[in-house]
Design an enzyme around this catalytic site. Structure first.
Site, mmCIF file in Angstrom:
data_model
loop_
_atom_site.group_PDB
_atom_site.id
_atom_site.type_symbol
_atom_site.label_atom_id
_atom_site.label_comp_id
_atom_site.label_asym_id
_atom_site.label_seq_id
_atom_site.Cartn_x
_atom_site.Cartn_y
_atom_site.Cartn_z
ATOM 1 N N HIS A 169 -1.434 0.304 -9.672
ATOM 2 C CA HIS A 169 -2.106 -0.642 -8.767
ATOM 3 C C HIS A 169 -2.723 -1.805 -9.564
ATOM 4 O O HIS A 169 -3.929 -2.042 -9.499
ATOM 5 C CB HIS A 169 -3.176 0.079 -7.921
ATOM 6 C CG HIS A 169 -3.538 -0.699 -6.672
ATOM 7 N ND1 HIS A 169 -3.897 -0.104 -5.477
ATOM 8 C CD2 HIS A 169 -3.597 -2.030 -6.421
ATOM 9 C CE1 HIS A 169 -4.167 -1.025 -4.582
ATOM 10 N NE2 HIS A 169 -3.990 -2.215 -5.136
ATOM 11 N N ARG A 178 0.852 -1.189 0.000
ATOM 12 C CA ARG A 178 0.000 0.000 0.000
ATOM 13 C C ARG A 178 0.889 1.240 0.000
ATOM 14 O O ARG A 178 1.992 1.235 0.588
ATOM 15 C CB ARG A 178 -0.891 0.025 1.247
ATOM 16 C CG ARG A 178 -2.051 -0.950 1.203
ATOM 17 C CD ARG A 178 -3.105 -0.584 0.165
ATOM 18 N NE ARG A 178 -4.262 -1.471 0.194
ATOM 19 C CZ ARG A 178 -4.414 -2.554 -0.575
ATOM 20 N NH1 ARG A 178 -3.495 -2.872 -1.459
ATOM 21 N NH2 ARG A 178 -5.508 -3.292 -0.491
HETATM 22 P P1 NAP Z 1 -1.492 -11.734 4.941
HETATM 23 O O1 NAP Z 1 -1.672 -13.159 4.527
HETATM 24 O O2 NAP Z 1 -2.305 -11.190 6.054
HETATM 25 O O3 NAP Z 1 0.062 -11.570 5.282
HETATM 26 C C1 NAP Z 1 0.548 -10.450 5.931
HETATM 27 C C2 NAP Z 1 1.959 -10.738 6.435
HETATM 28 O O4 NAP Z 1 2.485 -9.548 7.041
HETATM 29 C C3 NAP Z 1 1.994 -11.830 7.497
HETATM 30 O O5 NAP Z 1 3.132 -12.631 7.307
HETATM 31 C C4 NAP Z 1 2.125 -11.042 8.799
HETATM 32 O O6 NAP Z 1 2.813 -11.733 9.841
HETATM 33 C C5 NAP Z 1 2.961 -9.871 8.337
HETATM 34 N N1 NAP Z 1 2.802 -8.714 9.233
HETATM 35 C C6 NAP Z 1 1.691 -7.995 9.487
HETATM 36 N N2 NAP Z 1 1.946 -7.019 10.383
HETATM 37 C C7 NAP Z 1 3.262 -7.133 10.694
HETATM 38 C C8 NAP Z 1 4.115 -6.418 11.561
HETATM 39 N N3 NAP Z 1 3.681 -5.387 12.305
HETATM 40 N N4 NAP Z 1 5.400 -6.825 11.655
HETATM 41 C C9 NAP Z 1 5.854 -7.880 10.938
HETATM 42 N N5 NAP Z 1 5.073 -8.595 10.085
HETATM 43 C C10 NAP Z 1 3.797 -8.218 9.960
HETATM 44 O O7 NAP Z 1 -1.707 -10.754 3.686
HETATM 45 P P2 NAP Z 1 -1.594 -11.102 2.147
HETATM 46 O O8 NAP Z 1 -2.834 -11.773 1.683
HETATM 47 O O9 NAP Z 1 -0.308 -11.785 1.910
HETATM 48 O O10 NAP Z 1 -1.575 -9.616 1.522
HETATM 49 C C11 NAP Z 1 -0.577 -8.698 1.877
HETATM 50 C C12 NAP Z 1 -0.918 -7.318 1.341
HETATM 51 O O11 NAP Z 1 -0.652 -7.240 -0.058
HETATM 52 C C13 NAP Z 1 -2.357 -6.867 1.444
HETATM 53 O O12 NAP Z 1 -2.672 -6.398 2.740
HETATM 54 C C14 NAP Z 1 -2.453 -5.769 0.412
HETATM 55 O O13 NAP Z 1 -2.191 -4.524 0.998
HETATM 56 C C15 NAP Z 1 -1.347 -6.104 -0.582
HETATM 57 N N6 NAP Z 1 -1.871 -6.450 -1.914
HETATM 58 C C16 NAP Z 1 -1.604 -5.607 -2.953
HETATM 59 C C17 NAP Z 1 -2.051 -5.928 -4.210
HETATM 60 C C18 NAP Z 1 -1.711 -5.061 -5.389
HETATM 61 O O14 NAP Z 1 -2.279 -5.231 -6.469
HETATM 62 N N7 NAP Z 1 -0.784 -4.161 -5.291
HETATM 63 C C19 NAP Z 1 -2.797 -7.085 -4.431
HETATM 64 C C20 NAP Z 1 -3.047 -7.917 -3.348
HETATM 65 C C21 NAP Z 1 -2.581 -7.596 -2.080
HETATM 66 P P3 NAP Z 1 2.103 -12.939 10.640
HETATM 67 O O15 NAP Z 1 1.744 -13.970 9.621
HETATM 68 O O16 NAP Z 1 3.160 -13.413 11.556
HETATM 69 O O17 NAP Z 1 0.905 -12.379 11.318
HETATM 70 C C1 GLV Z 2 -5.352 -5.281 -3.770
HETATM 71 O O1 GLV Z 2 -4.752 -4.259 -3.617
HETATM 72 C C2 GLV Z 2 -5.712 -6.166 -2.701
HETATM 73 O O2 GLV Z 2 -5.578 -5.804 -1.526
HETATM 74 O O3 GLV Z 2 -6.150 -7.292 -3.004
#
Ligand code: NAP
Ligand code: GLV
Length: 314
Positions: free
Chosen positions: A277, A229
Site C-alpha cells: 500500500h 482497495r
Molecule cells: P475519484 O476522483 O472519486 O474517482 C472515482 C472514479 O470512480 C470516478 O470516475 C467515478 O465515476 C468512478 N466510479 C465510482 N463508482 C463507480 C461505479 N459504481 N461505477 C463506475 N464508476 C464508478 O477518486 P480518486 O481520487 O481518483 O481515487 C480513487 C481511489 O484510489 C480512492 O478511492 C482510493 O481507494 C484509491 N487510492 C489508492 C491509493 C494507494 O496508495 N493505493 C492512493 C490514493 C488513492 P464518476 O466520476 O462518474 O462519479
Molecule cells: C490511499 O490509499 C488513499 O486513499 O489516498
C-alpha cells in the site's frame, strides 16, 4: 480560527509528521492526538484521520468537519456509526495523483517490456532475444475509475502510445482516452482492456468488482493492477484466473487485511507482484496545508471543497 481544536486520529508514534507542520502553519489550532492526549469530547471541532476507530466520531458531539488523509474514504464510511450530519472532506492533491501515475507507469512498462521475463532469463544465464515485446500501440489499457487520479494516470500513459480507455459512472471527456460509462458499457470496456488498472473508490457498488465474471470478460493474457482497495478484489478468483492461464499477471498494492498476512498465497504466487500500500501516500505537509485551507474556508462560511457524497460513498 480562534480557539479551534483538531483531533488527529493516527498511530501516535507517527503523529509528529502532522503536529509539526500544524504548529508551523496554524499555531492557533489546538491539536490533540487520539490515544495519547487527554481531551474533552465536546471540545473537538475537526478530525483528521485515515481510518478512525469505529464509533470515535460519533462520540464527538460538536464535530464540524472530518478530513480524510486519503483520497479514499472507506476507512471513515465503514464505521456504521459515522455521524451523517458531519461533512467528510477527502484529500485531493497533485502529489498523490503524481505518485500514483509513477507507480502505474512503472508497472505497465515492466509488464509491456516483459521485464520480469528478462529477470528470470538473467537468473538462468539465458540470452532470450527471440521473444520481442509488443508495440505500445497494440496494447489497450483500461482504467476502472476515471476520476481525479485515474485521469492523471491516463495523461502520463499517453506519451507511450498505448490505446487508453476509462470506465466511470458518468461519461468523461479526456482527450485520447475513450470513455465508457455505466454498467451497460462495462463489457465492451473489459473486452478491449489488455491491462486493467483499478482506481475505483470502495463503495457498496464496487465491492468485489474484480471477480471471476469480470476476469472472464478480459482478453486472454490480460494483466491486472489493483491500486484502489483490497475490497475490490475476490482473492480466490484472481488466483484461479492466473492459474488457469487466462490472466498473465497482477500487481497488487492493496489488500483485504493490511499488512497482508504472512501466510497469504499472494506473497509467493509467481505471477503476482505485492507492494505494501505504497502506490501513493499523502504527503503530511500537503495534507496539513490542505486541511488548514479547508478550515479557513469553512470558518469564513465558504463552501468546502471535495466533500464526499455520503449517499454514493465517494
Ligand atoms: P475519484 O476522483 O472519486 O474517482 C472515482 C472514479 O470512480 C470516478 O470516475 C467515478 O465515476 C468512478 N466510479 C465510482 N463508482 C463507480 C461505479 N459504481 N461505477 C463506475 N464508476 C464508478 O477518486 P480518486 O481520487 O481518483 O481515487 C480513487 C481511489 O484510489 C480512492 O478511492 C482510493 O481507494 C484509491 N487510492 C489508492 C491509493 C494507494 O496508495 N493505493 C492512493 C490514493 C488513492 P464518476 O466520476 O462518474 O462519479
Ligand atoms: C490511499 O490509499 C488513499 O486513499 O489516498
Amino acid at each position: 480560527m480562534n480557539e479551534r481544536t483538531l483531533l488527529l486520529a493516527v498511530p501516535p508514534a507517527w503523529a509528529p509528521l502532522w503536529t509539526v507542520p500544524f504548529a508551523e502553519l496554524a499555531p492557533q489550532l489546538q491539536i490533540f492526538v487520539e490515544s495519547k492526549d487527554t481531551y474533552a469530547t465536546d471540545a473537538i471541532d475537526y478530525v483528521l484521520s485515515f481510518r478512525p476507530a469505529p464509533g470515535l466520531l460519533q462520540r464527538l458531539p460538536n464535530l464540524r468537519v472530518a478530513f480524510s488523509l486519503g483520497a479514499g474514504v472507506d476507512g471513515f464510511l465503514s464505521d456504521p456509526q459515522y455521524p451523517k450530519h458531519v461533512p467528510l472532506v477527502r484529500f485531493v492533491g497533485n502529489s498523490l495523483a503524481d505518485e500514483m501515475a509513477e507507480f502505474c507507469v512503472l508497472h505497465v512498462l515492466m509488464h509491456y517490456r516483459m521485464q520480469r521475463f528478462f529477470d528470470r532469463a538473467q537468473s538462468e544465464h539465458k540470452w532470450r532475444q527471440a521473444l520481442l515485446p509488443k508495440r505500445a500501440s497494440d496494447i489497450a489499457i483500461g482504467i476502472l475509475g476515471l476520476g481525479e487520479i485515474g485521469a492523471v494516470v491516463a495523461e502520463r500513459l499517453k506519451p507511450f502510445g498505448f490505446r487508453l480507455a476509462g470506465w466511470s459512472r458518468t461519461r468523461k471527456a479526456v482527450e485520447a482516452v475513450e470513455s465508457f460509462a455505466s454498467e451497460d458499457e462495462l463489457p465492451a470496456f473489459l473486452a478491449r482492456s489488455d491491462v486493467l488498472i483499478c482506481l475505483l473508490p470502495l463503495t457498496d457498488a464496487t465491492t468485489g468488482v474484480l471477480n471471476a465474471k469480470l476476469f472472464a470478460q478480459l482478453p486472454k493474457d490480460a494483466f491486472v493492477i489493483n491500486v484502489a482497495r483490497g475490497g475490490h478484489l475476490v482473492d480466490a478468483d484472481l488466483i484461479a484466473a492466473l492459474d488457469s492461464g487466462h490472466l498473465s499477471g497482477a500487481v497488487l498494492d492493496v489488500f483485504h487485511h493490511e499488512p497482508l498476512p504472512e501466510d497469504h498465497p499472494f506473497w509467493s504466487h509467481p505471477r503476482i507482484t505485492v507492494t505494501p500500500h505504497i502506490a501513493a501516500i499523502t504527503d503530511p505537509r500537503a495534507a496539513v496545508e490542505y486541511v488548514v485551507k479547508g478550515i479557513v474556508r469553512f470558518e469564513r462560511g465558504e463552501m468546502l471543497e471535495n466533500v464526499v457524497d455520503l449517499s454514493r460513498g465517494y
